[in-house]
Write an enzyme that holds these catalytic residues in place. Sequence first.
Site, PDB file in Angstrom:
ATOM      1  N   PHE A  95      -4.619   9.130  45.782  1.00 17.59           N
ATOM      2  CA  PHE A  95      -4.103   9.521  44.466  1.00 17.59           C
ATOM      3  C   PHE A  95      -5.203  10.228  43.689  1.00 17.59           C
ATOM      4  CE2 PHE A  95      -1.478   5.692  45.384  1.00 17.59           C
ATOM      5  CZ  PHE A  95      -0.263   6.340  45.494  1.00 17.59           C
ATOM      6  N   THR A  98     -11.963   6.282  43.054  1.00 14.25           N
ATOM      7  CA  THR A  98     -12.649   6.773  44.246  1.00 14.25           C
ATOM      8  C   THR A  98     -12.286   8.229  44.517  1.00 14.25           C
ATOM      9  OG1 THR A  98     -12.667   4.535  45.168  1.00 14.25           O
ATOM     10  CG2 THR A  98     -13.104   6.338  46.693  1.00 14.25           C
ATOM     11  N   CYS A  99     -10.996   8.566  44.404  1.00 13.67           N
ATOM     12  CA  CYS A  99     -10.567   9.954  44.644  1.00 13.67           C
ATOM     13  C   CYS A  99     -11.194  10.896  43.635  1.00 13.67           C
ATOM     14  CB  CYS A  99      -9.043  10.069  44.581  1.00 13.67           C
ATOM     15  SG  CYS A  99      -8.191   9.192  45.898  1.00 13.67           S
ATOM     16  N   THR A 100     -11.175  10.515  42.370  1.00 12.64           N
ATOM     17  CA  THR A 100     -11.768  11.370  41.340  1.00 12.64           C
ATOM     18  C   THR A 100     -13.240  11.604  41.629  1.00 12.64           C
ATOM     19  OG1 THR A 100     -10.173  10.753  39.643  1.00 12.64           O
ATOM     20  CG2 THR A 100     -12.308  11.541  38.881  1.00 12.64           C
ATOM     21  N   LEU A 109     -13.618  14.010  44.629  1.00 16.11           N
ATOM     22  CA  LEU A 109     -13.254  15.384  44.313  1.00 16.11           C
ATOM     23  C   LEU A 109     -14.276  16.030  43.387  1.00 16.11           C
ATOM     24  CD1 LEU A 109      -9.381  15.053  43.974  1.00 16.11           C
ATOM     25  CD2 LEU A 109     -10.721  15.752  45.945  1.00 16.11           C
TER      26      LEU A 109
END
Length: 153
Positions: free
Chosen positions: A40, A45-47, A50
């Site tokens: 997501f 973690t994804c933010t 990215l």
Amino acid sequence: MTAPAVGEAAPAFSLIDQHGRHVTLADFRGTPVLVVFVPFAFSDTCTNELIDLRDAGALSDDKNVAVAIVSCDSLYTMKAWGDAHAFDQSLLSDFWPHGEAARAYGVFSEDKGLAGRGSFLIDGEGVIRWSVINPTGEARSIDDYREAIAQLV
């Protein structure tokens, strides 16, 4: 569900980017592409992953490598995330049919309805040259990406 192996042809995909444009794997033909699946966009973690990719700039001094981020989020979520974080690379929505690309790459979690943390380095001919799948919550390393890209012939 099994991820495609290094040396195999990368599964084709046709997804919508954060601007509503259709993007296919074939669009990257002739240029290596790092396809990065994330669960997501707005998760911590994804933010962080990215933002690390955004801030890494060129992942190689001598190879032009495109980056395509794929999430089961809607294109509106991908656009909102890209706008909020000034991310100008491809943010691709695998929202509908839900998780179709993630399934093809062996990283879709049927019980959670999201893509796992899989990364695939695909050469300009469409062949997977490197991949890694990390457990939920475990970020991937920019240095690992750089090392894999350096190995491209």
